[in-house]
Design a protein around this motif. Structure first.
Motif, PDB file in Angstrom:
ATOM      1  N   THR A 223      59.489 -27.835  23.793  1.00 17.31           N
ATOM      2  CA  THR A 223      60.636 -28.834  23.728  1.00 17.31           C
ATOM      3  C   THR A 223      60.506 -29.102  22.185  1.00 17.31           C
ATOM      4  O   THR A 223      59.416 -29.392  21.510  1.00 17.31           O
ATOM      5  CB  THR A 223      60.456 -29.898  24.458  1.00 17.31           C
ATOM      6  OG1 THR A 223      59.173 -30.669  24.146  1.00 17.31           O
ATOM      7  CG2 THR A 223      60.320 -29.589  26.078  1.00 17.31           C
ATOM      8  N   GLU A 225      62.508 -32.029  19.651  1.00 19.54           N
ATOM      9  CA  GLU A 225      63.440 -33.342  19.355  1.00 19.54           C
ATOM     10  C   GLU A 225      63.439 -33.427  17.997  1.00 19.54           C
ATOM     11  O   GLU A 225      62.454 -33.543  17.122  1.00 19.54           O
ATOM     12  CB  GLU A 225      62.885 -34.418  19.967  1.00 19.54           C
ATOM     13  CG  GLU A 225      63.710 -35.846  19.753  1.00 19.54           C
ATOM     14  CD  GLU A 225      63.135 -37.016  20.467  1.00 19.54           C
ATOM     15  OE1 GLU A 225      63.607 -38.314  19.914  1.00 19.54           O
ATOM     16  OE2 GLU A 225      62.478 -36.778  21.591  1.00 19.54           O
ATOM     17  N   LYS A 246      65.030 -27.388  24.979  1.00 16.76           N
ATOM     18  CA  LYS A 246      63.875 -26.697  25.775  1.00 16.76           C
ATOM     19  C   LYS A 246      64.226 -25.509  26.229  1.00 16.76           C
ATOM     20  O   LYS A 246      65.245 -24.920  26.349  1.00 16.76           O
ATOM     21  CB  LYS A 246      63.842 -27.638  27.105  1.00 16.76           C
ATOM     22  CG  LYS A 246      62.861 -26.905  27.994  1.00 16.76           C
ATOM     23  CD  LYS A 246      63.098 -27.778  29.634  1.00 16.76           C
ATOM     24  CE  LYS A 246      64.500 -27.262  30.277  1.00 16.76           C
ATOM     25  NZ  LYS A 246      64.511 -25.955  30.279  1.00 16.76           N
TER      26      LYS A 246
END
Length: 273
Positions: A223, A225, A246
């Motif tokens: 994942t 961000e 993801k």
């Protein structure tokens, strides 16, 4: 074929531009132990060859987990850092003039050279050697049932659309399948993949592919961000906007096992401060 085989020196020299005198030198020879597999000689190629799925160079590129070599990666591998810096600085000086600046004023005298060195650092992933990064740090797993998570690995990358920075954190979880890898290697793998021109969606896939190739885990999830300056400093200019991606793969034949593993990852991930 081992995708981590040494780059073929003959191939690099044969792929030179017509009339080029550049060849493999002592400064660049150490760069050649990169991700590119051994290949037969390719005398010349064009954009059409790259897009032709039956062309040898195209097949070679498709065989590599990362999006490397880029069409011109061989030029960087075959050129010394001093020459690369000089060429990039020359063009950067022209860019400064084109935007209306004076490259001769005191504050900008060394800017083209500084920029060139910075750009080579921002994109050093093209020349990093994954075998040295992993460095045989693979060990037998004592349990193939437990989830292993490394959370919030900081990274900086460059958007391939605007050459603007994007940065954030990457988290990786996997269930071993007989092998584990040293935890610090995850941060190094992220660094190799991020230090090239990227898009976030492909960055996660690149990281996952390397882990899969090295460990063949039962389950792996990556994942990311990140904040993209091409979205916050230009265009719509929405400050604080984050993008989350993801990717995951597993060897589980039962879809429920994969779903359970993914749920376990997010439960553990959210419980970690």
């Amino acid at each position: 074929m081992n995708v981590y085989s040494k780059f073929d020196t003959t191939l690099v020299n044969d792929l030179k531009e017509p009339g080029s005198t550049s060849s493999i030198n002592s400064d660049s020879s150490s760069k050649l132990s990169t991700l590119t597999p051994l290949s037969k000689n390719i005398p010349d190629f064009s954009d059409e060859d790259i897009n032709d799925s039956n062309h040898l160079l195209s097949k070679m590129m498709q065989n590599i987990k990362l999006h490397e070599p880029a069409k011109n990666t061989y030029k960087r591998l075959a050129t010394s850092d001093e020459e690369l810096t000089s060429k990039i600085a020359y063009h950067m000086k022209e860019i400064l003039e084109l935007i209306g600046e004076d490259p001769q004023r005191e504050g900008l005298l060394d800017t083209p050279k500084r920029y060139a060195k910075a750009m080579l650092h921002y994109t050093k992933g093209y020349t990093d050697d994954l075998r040295q990064v992993i460095n045989n740090a693979l060990f037998e797993s004592e349990s193939d049932e437990d989830m292993i998570i490394v959370k919030n690995i900081n990274f900086h990358s460059s958007c391939e659309h605007h050459l603007a920075p994007f940065f954030g954190t990457c988290s990786i979880g996997y269930i071993p399948n007989g092998k584990i890898i040293g935890l610090s290697k995850f941060a190094r793998i992220v660094e190799v993949c991020a230090r090239r021109l990227q898009v976030q969606e492909r960055l996660g896939r690149d990281i996952l592919n390397i882990i899969t190739e090295a460990l063949n885990p039962k389950f792996v999830v990556v994942t990311i961000e990140a904040e993209h300056m091409c979205m916050t400093a230009r265009g719509v200019q929405k400050q604080g906007t984050k993008t989350i991606t993801k990717v995951c793969e597993s060897t589980f034949e039962d879809k429920k096992e994969k779903k359970d593993a993914l749920n376990e990852f997010f439960v553990l991930y959210n419980s970690m401060k």
